[in-house]
Scaffold this active site. Structure first.
Site, PDB file in Angstrom:
ATOM      1  N   GLU A  59     -11.170  -0.692  -3.815  1.00 39.25           N
ATOM      2  CA  GLU A  59     -10.439  -0.092  -2.710  1.00 39.25           C
ATOM      3  C   GLU A  59      -9.206   0.638  -3.234  1.00 39.25           C
ATOM      4  O   GLU A  59      -8.946   0.685  -4.438  1.00 39.25           O
ATOM      5  CB  GLU A  59     -10.033  -1.163  -1.690  1.00 39.25           C
ATOM      6  CG  GLU A  59      -9.048  -2.185  -2.226  1.00 39.25           C
ATOM      7  CD  GLU A  59      -8.692  -3.269  -1.232  1.00 39.25           C
ATOM      8  OE1 GLU A  59      -9.446  -3.455  -0.256  1.00 39.25           O
ATOM      9  OE2 GLU A  59      -7.660  -3.949  -1.435  1.00 39.25           O
ATOM     10  N   ASP A  96       0.838  -1.219   0.000  1.00 41.54           N
ATOM     11  CA  ASP A  96       0.000   0.000   0.000  1.00 41.54           C
ATOM     12  C   ASP A  96       0.866   1.259   0.000  1.00 41.54           C
ATOM     13  O   ASP A  96       0.659   2.174   0.809  1.00 41.54           O
ATOM     14  CB  ASP A  96      -0.927   0.017   1.215  1.00 41.54           C
ATOM     15  CG  ASP A  96      -1.618  -1.313   1.452  1.00 41.54           C
ATOM     16  OD1 ASP A  96      -2.069  -1.922   0.464  1.00 41.54           O
ATOM     17  OD2 ASP A  96      -1.704  -1.741   2.609  1.00 41.54           O
TER      18      ASP A  96
END
Length: 315
Positions: free
Chosen positions: A193, A13
């Protein structure tokens, strides 16, 4: 053909932000999921050797004491903000994956040396699982984009947008922008997401990630005209096919949860993302630490649309 190697290993991420001070700032999920880490360097190439600091360490128990995910750093309204998702301890909810979103702030010029303050939860007005917040400014308005579950919609998370008056408070009702609907978005999990925003060539782009976090993980793209009402779902277009997906030929799998940055001279947009180099994962993929940070050039076609290419290649 130039094959890519990871910039930083075991950092999922990833978010790289280049500030007006000329430095690059890097944060990402750490394998222990227990802190918000931050590092700073003059160049992207120097980030792997930069000494990370802990901007925030989770408490032992409480509503934000488990699974610290996907920190993202921004400079807004004269201060630094890092948004991240955290879950309550199992003594509270008796199960994992009940994440909510939180924010910390630093008002010092250098956030690596400055003091960070925990500001609390970002309340979206929807009390369900949520994560992966990002912010962007457009025509004087600050916006918040994130992923959240809607119990009335099939799947694990959808993408929403809202305005903000301040970097720690939403000022409008959430607007649904995208939900998992295509085959490539619903493999293993029904997920939208990891949104990231880039404004170029008269358009506002939102990249996002979908499906389970194994080799099925892939990236999609939304876009709106820069003059459009960004809170109107009809302003947004959605590609039916992924823009970045596993490259089995060169063994780079599950690319996603990206951010955007720029080269030091500002001439080239850069795509920052994580990926794995194998598919045989023992147990839950979330607990496998080997999602590595990659950086590659983002190209543009004649219509002003981004060309992501392959995750294994420099271009």
């Amino acid at each position: 053909m130039r094959l890519l190697t990871p910039l930083i290993e075991q950092r999922a991420d990833p978010c790289i932000y280049r500030h007006t001070d000329g430095y690059y700032y890097f944060t990402a999920s750490v394998p222990a999921y227990d802190r918000v880490e931050l590092r700073r360097a003059r160049t992207i190439e120097e980030l792997p050797q930069a000494t990370p600091i802990t901007a925030w360490l989770k408490p032992e128990t409480g509503p934000y004491s488990e699974l610290i995910w996907a920190p993202e750093i921004h400079f807004r309204q004269g201060a630094w903000y890092i948004y991240f998702a955290a879950a309550p301890s199992r003594e509270i909810k008796h199960r994992l994956f009940q994440h909510r979103m939180y924010v910390i702030c630093c008002k010092d010029a250098n956030p690596v040396e400055g003091q960070w303050q925990f500001l609390g939860q970002i309340d979206t007005g929807i009390d369900t699982f949520c994560l992966d917040a990002t912010t962007f400014e457009h025509r004087g308005q600050l916006y918040y984009v994130w992923a959240q579950k809607d119990n009335q919609i099939e799947g694990n998370s959808n993408l929403y947008i809202a305005t903000m008056d301040t970097p720690d408070k939403i000022s409008s009702a959430p607007v649904l922008l995208s939900k998992p609907e295509f085959d490539w978005e619903t493999r293993g999990f029904w997920v939208n997401e990891g949104p990231s925003v880039l404004t170029r060539h008269g358009k506002v782009f939102i990249s996002y990630s979908a499906s389970a976090t194994d080799e099925n993980y892939a990236m999609g793209l939304l876009w709106a005209d820069e003059n459009a009402n960004l809170l109107d779902p009809q302003s947004w277009h959605k590609l039916k096919e992924p823009v970045l997906q596993s490259c089995f030929e060169h063994q780079v799998y599950g690319p996603g949860h990206n951010s955007f940055t720029v080269s030091a001279d500002g001439s080239t947009d850069l795509l920052v993302y994580h990926a794995r180099t194998y598919t045989e994962i023992v147990g839950d993929p979330l607990w496998d630490p080997n999602r590595h940070t990659y950086v590659k050039a983002l190209r543009w076609d004649d219509n002003g649309m981004p060309v992501f290419g392959r995750p294994s290649l420099q271009e």
